[in-house]
Design a protein around this motif. Structure first.
Motif, PDB file in Angstrom:
ATOM      1  N   GLN A  23       1.024  -1.067  -0.029  1.00 17.54           N
ATOM      2  CA  GLN A  23      -0.034   0.019   0.140  1.00 17.54           C
ATOM      3  C   GLN A  23       0.825   1.140   0.215  1.00 17.54           C
ATOM      4  OE1 GLN A  23      -3.159   0.137  -0.471  1.00 17.54           O
ATOM      5  NE2 GLN A  23      -3.610   2.224   0.247  1.00 17.54           N
ATOM      6  N   ARG A  38      -4.541  14.808   1.550  1.00 17.02           N
ATOM      7  CA  ARG A  38      -5.216  13.061   1.899  1.00 17.02           C
ATOM      8  C   ARG A  38      -4.146  12.403   1.723  1.00 17.02           C
ATOM      9  NH1 ARG A  38      -8.161  12.806  -2.805  1.00 17.02           N
ATOM     10  NH2 ARG A  38      -9.080  14.605  -2.234  1.00 17.02           N
ATOM     11  N   CYS A  39      -2.889  12.708   1.167  1.00 17.42           N
ATOM     12  CA  CYS A  39      -1.919  11.545   1.373  1.00 17.42           C
ATOM     13  C   CYS A  39      -0.937  11.608   2.396  1.00 17.42           C
ATOM     14  CB  CYS A  39      -0.731  11.955   0.219  1.00 17.42           C
ATOM     15  SG  CYS A  39      -1.114  11.356  -1.508  1.00 17.42           S
ATOM     16  N   ASP A  41      -2.542  12.671   5.310  1.00 17.87           N
ATOM     17  CA  ASP A  41      -3.452  12.040   6.474  1.00 17.87           C
ATOM     18  C   ASP A  41      -3.230  10.615   6.262  1.00 17.87           C
ATOM     19  OD1 ASP A  41      -4.168  14.594   7.179  1.00 17.87           O
ATOM     20  OD2 ASP A  41      -5.885  14.613   6.005  1.00 17.87           O
ATOM     21  N   GLN A  42      -3.378  10.040   5.152  1.00 16.82           N
ATOM     22  CA  GLN A  42      -3.137   8.643   5.118  1.00 16.82           C
ATOM     23  C   GLN A  42      -1.887   7.971   5.838  1.00 16.82           C
ATOM     24  OE1 GLN A  42      -4.022   7.363   1.108  1.00 16.82           O
ATOM     25  NE2 GLN A  42      -5.870   8.036   1.158  1.00 16.82           N
ATOM     26  N   SER A  45      -2.024   8.385   9.603  1.00 19.32           N
ATOM     27  CA  SER A  45      -3.126   7.554  10.405  1.00 19.32           C
ATOM     28  C   SER A  45      -2.626   6.076  10.340  1.00 19.32           C
ATOM     29  CB  SER A  45      -4.407   7.670   9.422  1.00 19.32           C
ATOM     30  OG  SER A  45      -4.405   7.167   8.384  1.00 19.32           O
ATOM     31  N   LYS A  47      -2.744   4.343   7.341  1.00 23.32           N
ATOM     32  CA  LYS A  47      -3.448   3.690   6.190  1.00 23.32           C
ATOM     33  C   LYS A  47      -2.596   3.279   5.075  1.00 23.32           C
ATOM     34  CE  LYS A  47      -7.897   5.765   6.973  1.00 23.32           C
ATOM     35  NZ  LYS A  47      -9.153   6.762   6.521  1.00 23.32           N
ATOM     36  N   SER A  48      -1.403   4.026   5.029  1.00 19.08           N
ATOM     37  CA  SER A  48      -0.387   3.446   4.014  1.00 19.08           C
ATOM     38  C   SER A  48       0.894   3.760   4.812  1.00 19.08           C
ATOM     39  CB  SER A  48      -0.302   4.732   2.851  1.00 19.08           C
ATOM     40  OG  SER A  48       0.621   4.260   2.075  1.00 19.08           O
TER      41      SER A  48
END
Length: 114
Positions: A23, A38-39, A41-42, A45, A47-48
């Motif tokens: 990911q 968004r990148c 934040d991911q 968090s 997520k990536s």
């Protein structure tokens, strides 16, 4: 981890190569501000865990989770290199690693230029 590359096209190429297994996110100047946020934040968090970025768009990034920086190619100058490796080690008690990939032809060129 952040993988630093020199060009926008390289962010896409390297991210696509990793796509089958990991990911990952590509961060470059072709993204609008909302996409960039968004990148980030991911990454923050979890997520990536892999961000492929150019030096310019990665200026000022502060993502505490980063413990590995890979310099996919040589940065343009010493300041860019220091900036790249400075993305790790926050907070200072964390163990971090920075890698630089250098092709044999590049080393030969640098030696011949000195």
């Amino acid at each position: 981890m952040i993988i630093f590359v020199r060009t926008r096209n390289d962010t896409v190429d390297v991210a696509e190569k990793l796509e089958r297994v990991y990911q990952r996110l590509a961060l470059n100047g072709d993204l609008n501000q909302a996409q960039r946020e968004r990148c980030i934040d991911q990454m923050k968090s979890g997520k990536s865990s892999i961000l492929v970025a150019t030096d310019v768009v990665a200026r000022g990034l502060d993502i505490p989770r980063i413990s590995l920086v890979i310099n996919y190619d040589l940065p343009g100058d010493n300041e860019a290199y220091v900036h790249r490796i400075g993305r790790t080690g926050r907070p200072a008690v964390k163990v971090c690693l920075s890698l630089l990939f250098v092709h044999v032809k590049c080393i030969h060129y640098v030696i011949m230029s000195v």
